[in-house]
Design an enzyme around this catalytic site. Sequence first.
Site, PDB file in Angstrom:
ATOM      1  N   SER A 201      43.982  27.731  35.090  1.00  0.00           N
ATOM      2  CA  SER A 201      43.092  28.880  34.969  1.00  0.00           C
ATOM      3  C   SER A 201      43.975  30.122  34.937  1.00  0.00           C
ATOM      4  CB  SER A 201      42.148  28.906  36.173  1.00  0.00           C
ATOM      5  OG  SER A 201      41.495  30.145  36.230  1.00  0.00           O
TER       6      SER A 201
ATOM      7  N   ASP B 291      35.257  28.646  31.816  1.00  0.00           N
ATOM      8  CA  ASP B 291      34.084  29.062  32.602  1.00  0.00           C
ATOM      9  C   ASP B 291      33.074  29.833  31.762  1.00  0.00           C
ATOM     10  OD1 ASP B 291      35.081  28.126  35.163  1.00  0.00           O
ATOM     11  OD2 ASP B 291      36.446  29.824  35.160  1.00  0.00           O
TER      12      ASP B 291
ATOM     13  N   ARG C  57      38.992  44.330  37.436  1.00  0.00           N
ATOM     14  CA  ARG C  57      37.606  43.885  37.576  1.00  0.00           C
ATOM     15  C   ARG C  57      36.581  45.018  37.620  1.00  0.00           C
ATOM     16  NH1 ARG C  57      39.197  39.852  35.254  1.00  0.00           N
ATOM     17  NH2 ARG C  57      39.258  37.803  36.216  1.00  0.00           N
TER      18      ARG C  57
ATOM     19  N   ASP D  50      36.826  37.346  42.526  1.00  0.00           N
ATOM     20  CA  ASP D  50      36.283  38.081  41.380  1.00  0.00           C
ATOM     21  C   ASP D  50      34.766  38.229  41.416  1.00  0.00           C
ATOM     22  OD1 ASP D  50      38.766  38.593  40.301  1.00  0.00           O
ATOM     23  OD2 ASP D  50      38.814  36.722  39.160  1.00  0.00           O
TER      24      ASP D  50
HETATM   25  N1  ARG Z   1      43.930  35.649  43.263  1.00  0.00           N
HETATM   26  C1  ARG Z   1      43.992  36.745  42.353  1.00  0.00           C
HETATM   27  C2  ARG Z   1      43.003  37.803  42.745  1.00  0.00           C
HETATM   28  O1  ARG Z   1      42.080  37.530  43.441  1.00  0.00           O
HETATM   29  C3  ARG Z   1      43.887  36.316  40.915  1.00  0.00           C
HETATM   30  C4  ARG Z   1      42.525  35.872  40.471  1.00  0.00           C
HETATM   31  C5  ARG Z   1      42.535  35.356  39.081  1.00  0.00           C
HETATM   32  N2  ARG Z   1      41.200  35.284  38.569  1.00  0.00           N
HETATM   33  C6  ARG Z   1      40.807  34.432  37.645  1.00  0.00           C
HETATM   34  N3  ARG Z   1      39.543  34.476  37.290  1.00  0.00           N
HETATM   35  N4  ARG Z   1      41.591  33.549  37.093  1.00  0.00           N
HETATM   36  O2  ARG Z   1      43.132  38.924  42.371  1.00  0.00           O
END
Ligand code: ARG
Length: 392
Positions: A171, A14, A94, A123
């Site tokens: 991912s 990404d 984050r 995110d």
């Molecule tokens: N579902 C999890 C969360 O929202 C993991 C997200 C993983 N993010 C990523 N950009 N691969 O915290």
Amino acid sequence: MTDKVVLAFSGGLDTSVCVKLLEEKYDVEVITACVDVGQGEEEMEKAKTMASKIGGLKHYNIDAKEEFANEYIARGIKANAEYEGYPLSTALARPLIAKKIIEVAEKEGATAIAHGCTGKGNDQFRFEAIILSMSDLGIIAPIREMNLTRTEEKEYAESKGIELSYDKIYSIDENIWGRSIEGDLLEDPANEPPEDIYEWTKSWQEANDKPEKVSIEFEEGIPIAINGEMMPLIDIIKKANEIAGNNAIGRIDTIENRLIGIKSREIYETPGAKLLIAAHKALEELVLTTDELRFAEYMSTLYADLVYRALWQEPLREDLDQAFDKMQERVSGEVVMKLYKGSIHPLIRKSPFSLHSIEQITFEDKDTDQREVEGMIKHHGLQAANYHKLNR
Ligand code: ARG
């Protein structure tokens, strides 16, 4: 003069695609910044190499490992923060990543921050909530704004000669508190996850054949030593990841309820988090009162929801942190946990603040007059007894 944008960069698909999209479609100069929250030296190096290959204006590698452990994970431990059984590894990182990117953007005189989040996940909310509340910077989200699929991203990367530095089809998001694996065949809950997606945890079959004991010492809710060795929290987490991972602890395969309502099959490896939270809970049982424990559980659910749902900036999160801090003043002591093929149990708990009294509980006690409790029992169920008498 062309606008400068700072892109939160990981070196994955990404964000690599975003560098070129920003230059081409948004006509801006791109500064890439990768925040180290414990994804490992190798990942950080990869990000740097990738950034120089794709060729933005400038690249930053920012070390935020200690801050992540001490200011974010530490709070997660005090709160036993888990959302639907997931210790929030990505979610806790984050806000810190966003904060660090804002610092770079301000230093560089950038007009906006860009991120590579899709329009489906959590995110995007987490990054943007911080940017909106801590700065006046603009936000660009190329993948979401162009509604790109992963396949389209791959095609675009190829057309631009972006060589992805690894051939992983999933991912993956990684930091010291956990690893999340999504995408490809894992998207369908009807598919069994292949064994090779796991890197931090052994399977039950491969795990140690003998149970392993591990001692964790806490001071005011924070782990300060593991197996008798004092070390900074970040090192305790690393060690806990290793020990618990070897014992097949911390694999999570869940149908998660995302912020925007979508259900998503998510796989995590969070061995250290599972061990430290279990040990922390075991100690709390010894030192907190019944009411404190009940309330802490309620607060924990609220806290985890706020963190998961991108509401780190919500004042209630700070209020809860203060309440946890106060309660954790007595959560000091030592816990020995037994780990065996994915299971985890407390063996020993000791604390100078223990509310448990052997004199009170023992069957051998003569000093407490058992007869005294009789009056208490009579009054204890008084209203219920009155209710039932109505119909007798
Ligand atoms: N579902 C999890 C969360 O929202 C993991 C997200 C993983 N993010 C990523 N950009 N691969 O915290």
